[in-house]
Design an enzyme around this catalytic site. Structure first.
Site, PDB file in Angstrom:
ATOM      1  N   HIS A  14       0.831  -1.212   0.000  1.00 48.94           N
ATOM      2  CA  HIS A  14       0.000   0.000   0.000  1.00 48.94           C
ATOM      3  C   HIS A  14       0.865   1.261   0.000  1.00 48.94           C
ATOM      4  O   HIS A  14       0.736   2.125  -0.878  1.00 48.94           O
ATOM      5  CB  HIS A  14      -0.902  -0.031   1.242  1.00 48.94           C
ATOM      6  CG  HIS A  14      -1.818   1.141   1.376  1.00 48.94           C
ATOM      7  ND1 HIS A  14      -3.129   1.100   0.999  1.00 48.94           N
ATOM      8  CD2 HIS A  14      -1.600   2.404   1.832  1.00 48.94           C
ATOM      9  CE1 HIS A  14      -3.693   2.289   1.210  1.00 48.94           C
ATOM     10  NE2 HIS A  14      -2.776   3.088   1.731  1.00 48.94           N
ATOM     11  N   GLU A  15       1.752   1.346   0.979  1.00 47.39           N
ATOM     12  CA  GLU A  15       2.564   2.570   1.094  1.00 47.39           C
ATOM     13  C   GLU A  15       3.506   2.735  -0.090  1.00 47.39           C
ATOM     14  O   GLU A  15       3.828   3.853  -0.485  1.00 47.39           O
ATOM     15  CB  GLU A  15       3.333   2.584   2.423  1.00 47.39           C
ATOM     16  CG  GLU A  15       2.457   2.541   3.681  1.00 47.39           C
ATOM     17  CD  GLU A  15       1.382   3.622   3.747  1.00 47.39           C
ATOM     18  OE1 GLU A  15       1.574   4.712   3.168  1.00 47.39           O
ATOM     19  OE2 GLU A  15       0.326   3.362   4.375  1.00 47.39           O
ATOM     20  N   HIS A  43       1.745   4.747  -2.686  1.00 44.73           N
ATOM     21  CA  HIS A  43       1.810   6.194  -2.411  1.00 44.73           C
ATOM     22  C   HIS A  43       3.182   6.736  -2.804  1.00 44.73           C
ATOM     23  O   HIS A  43       3.302   7.804  -3.412  1.00 44.73           O
ATOM     24  CB  HIS A  43       1.608   6.459  -0.920  1.00 44.73           C
ATOM     25  CG  HIS A  43       0.181   6.370  -0.448  1.00 44.73           C
ATOM     26  ND1 HIS A  43      -0.828   7.116  -0.990  1.00 44.73           N
ATOM     27  CD2 HIS A  43      -0.395   5.624   0.528  1.00 44.73           C
ATOM     28  CE1 HIS A  43      -1.969   6.843  -0.356  1.00 44.73           C
ATOM     29  NE2 HIS A  43      -1.730   5.928   0.569  1.00 44.73           N
ATOM     30  N   GLU A  74      -4.743   7.878  -2.870  1.00 39.78           N
ATOM     31  CA  GLU A  74      -5.196   6.583  -2.357  1.00 39.78           C
ATOM     32  C   GLU A  74      -5.488   5.613  -3.507  1.00 39.78           C
ATOM     33  O   GLU A  74      -5.350   4.399  -3.348  1.00 39.78           O
ATOM     34  CB  GLU A  74      -6.431   6.798  -1.475  1.00 39.78           C
ATOM     35  CG  GLU A  74      -6.762   5.639  -0.569  1.00 39.78           C
ATOM     36  CD  GLU A  74      -5.719   5.352   0.513  1.00 39.78           C
ATOM     37  OE1 GLU A  74      -4.793   6.164   0.715  1.00 39.78           O
ATOM     38  OE2 GLU A  74      -5.841   4.297   1.152  1.00 39.78           O
TER      39      GLU A  74
HETATM   40 ZN    ZN Z   1      -3.114   5.180   1.927  1.00 44.48          ZN
END
Ligand code: ZN
Length: 502
Positions: free
Chosen positions: A264-265, A268, A294
């Site tokens: 997830h990160e 980003h 996101e």
């Molecule tokens: Zn996030």
């Protein structure tokens, strides 16, 4: 004009340097700082944020923006210079409404309540943070007051994170989504739940971290310009376009936690790392909105990282790393385990299908707090009631209720949660556009190859930074406005294969 533009960039760079120094203090606070440093750190961050705000809202910048208006108007809308002036003006006009003393007070308060939350959560002690949270609500309402003329008190706060969206427009999108999600969740959870016990064995922490890092290296996360450290609540932070870091946490008895938060990160971080380096130090060198940001984390975490093809490639490697734990677990069992759909209490651990219900619920609670219809002291109870109504569960305590994550205990109340679900919706929309351009992407993912997808995202989304608004970017990438259908159809197809859906 050239000299004025250079002067503007120089001033923006200084404001940016102060912000970046502050980001570094914040990163340290949430990773390595001993708790004894908390009080001074709150003060230091408050001082730096005040200075950064003063620097960015210096009347000299306003004057330069006025002087550059005719130059901006002489350029095409898409040109870098015109975009820099336009986006800086938008930020300037917004931030100039907030007094620097208020920004300092808010930052100081934010660091204080964060520290209190790190102690209150393990102690299951909402009362320890309650007065501080009341102050957060008060300060959040005061932010809105600096932007008179709004329709809903949350509008100015939403506008900070998801420029162009309003409480009403978010409500409409969320209502459409809820209509699709509720029957889907019902259809799935009325069946036998997947068995995910294979993920809850003993997995040494270092090996878990090693595996996650190997995957994001394959994704294309550049370790010359980034690193990963441990924290309470995973996040990404940027100090420059050459230093974009991620954090994670690791649980020995839960294989999914560190891995999926890492994926997830990294999404980003790759967004920020893909921004045109010429934008360094300017307001263009940021993701364009919380929702678009996101969309990138969820795309790499879920659409890619929880896909069957992805695991056809990576599962043998994971089995080799954890032979005693996974040798006898089939790919099919593992794939079902990481995509287990169940009603649950913790948003960040929720599966793709139920996740948005957590967000919708918190968005509503935020609006009620801001509207004055809900008092902070009644929040834990309101929380439990909504979980009972929407997810059919009540947390045994506040630790897994209202204290469950860092939001509301860092930053303001309002304008944050909508970004998570807008991001999910956009992830489906953008991935659909990538597939249209490159139908080979799923086959490449199944070989552990991500260049085509990463390259498409860099080309169509990352490189632009904040040059286009989220709405403009979506129009450019997909040829139309934000719509929920591709995301809903992604969910229905994927979970239709996992569960027998009518
Ligand atoms: Zn996030």
């Amino acid at each position: 004009m050239h000299a004025k533009l250079e002067e503007l960039k120089q001033r923006l760079l200084e404001a940016n340097d102060l912000q970046s120094a502050n980001a570094l203090l914040s990163w340290d606070q949430t990773t390595y700082m001993p708790s004894g440093g908390a009080e001074a750190r709150a003060r230091q961050m408050s001082t730096l944020s005040r200075l950064a705000h003063e620097c960015f809202t210096d009347p000299a910048i306003g004057k330069l923006l006025d002087e550059l208006r005719s130059y901006e108007n002489s350029l095409p809308y898409n040109s870098d210079d015109a975009s820099l002036i336009r986006v800086t003006r938008r930020e300037y006009e917004r931030l100039v409404n907030l007094p620097s003393a208020f920004v300092a007070e808010f930052t100081n308060h934010s660091a204080t309540i964060y520290q209190a939350w790190t102690e209150a959560r393990p102690a299951n002690d909402f009362n320890r943070v309650r007065p501080l949270l009341e102050k957060t609500l008060d300060l959040s309402r005061r932010i809105a007051d600096y932007f008179p003329g709004y329709t809903h008190i949350a509008d100015p706060l939403i506008d900070f994170a998801d420029y162009g969206m309003k409480a009403e427009s978010v409500r409409q999108v969320f209502a459409q989504l809820r209509e699709q999600l509720v029957p889907l969740v019902k259809a799935i959870t009325s069946q036998n739940a997947a068995d995910d016990s294979c993920l809850q064995q003993d997995f040494p922490e270092n090996q878990q971290l090693e595996f996650g890092l190997a995957v994001i290296k394959d994704y294309g996360y550049d370790f010359q310009r980034g690193r990963q450290d441990l924290t309470h609540h995973p996040f990404m932070t940027k100090f420059s376009l050459g230093d974009v870091r991620i954090t994670t946490r690791v649980k020995r008895n839960d294989l999914g936690d560190a891995l999926f938060s890492t994926l997830h990160e990294s999404g980003h971080a790759m967004y920020e790392l893909g921004i045109n380096r010429a934008y360094e130090g300017t307001p263009l060198a940021n993701g364009t909105s919380a929702g678009v940001h996101e969309s990138q984390s969820r795309l790499w975490e879920n659409i890619v990282g929880r896909s069957r093809g992805f695991w056809e490639h990576y599962y043998p490697r994971l089995q080799a790393l954890f032979p005693t734990q996974l040798k006898h677990i089939s790919l099919d069992t593992f794939y079902r385990a990481i995509n287990k759909v169940q009603k649950s209490l913790i948003r960040v651990d929720a599966d793709e299908v139920t996740y948005n219900l957590h967000v919708l619920l918190r968005f509503d609670l935020e609006l009620q707090l801001l509207e004055g219809k809900l008092e902070v002291r009644d929040l834990p109870e309101a929380w439990h009631e909504r979980y009972e109504t929407d997810l059919g569960m009540t947390a045994p305590d506040d630790r897994d209720g209202v204290l469950q994550d860092v939001h509301w205990y860092s930053g303001w109340i309002g304008g944050v949660f909508q970004g998570y679900t807008l991001g999910n919706i956009l992830s489906g929309l953008y991935y659909g556009a990538a597939l249209q351009a490159h139908p080979s992407i799923p086959a490449e993912i199944a070989q552990g190859k991500f260049d085509t997808l990463h390259g498409w995202l860099r080309q169509n989304i990352y490189q632009h930074g904040a040059k286009y608004t989220a709405a403009e970017l979506t129009e450019r990438v997909t040829g139309g406005p934000l719509r929920i259908e591709p995301y809903v159809s992604y969910l229905k197809t994927k979970y239709g294969e996992l569960y027998a859906l009518a």
